[in-house]
Scaffold this motif. Structure first.
Motif: not given
Length: 69
Positions: A6-15, A26-30
């Protein structure tokens, strides 16, 4: 069951996490601060993780658990 999904999916939704050139990653954008080393490890690993036993200091290779004793 992956407890941090759920946390991973939330981070994806937030970009915060964005698709990588490898479609399986996936990679971190920030920069992102996690409240727990285990949650951070679970997100990076995409699976359950014991942060204190997994994260290591680059300077000496000690885990968090070893460093704080």
């Amino acid at each position: 069951m992956k407890r941090d999904r759920e946390e991973r999916d939330r981070l994806v939704r937030r970009g915060v996490l964005v698709p990588d050139s490898d479609p399986d990653l996936y990679r971190f954008s920030c920069d992102h601060l996690f409240g727990s080393s285990s949650v951070a490890g679970g997100i990076v690993k995409d699976g359950n993780c014991s942060g204190p036993q997994s994260w290591r200091r680059p300077s000496d290779g000690k885990t968090i658990k070893e460093a704080i004793g």
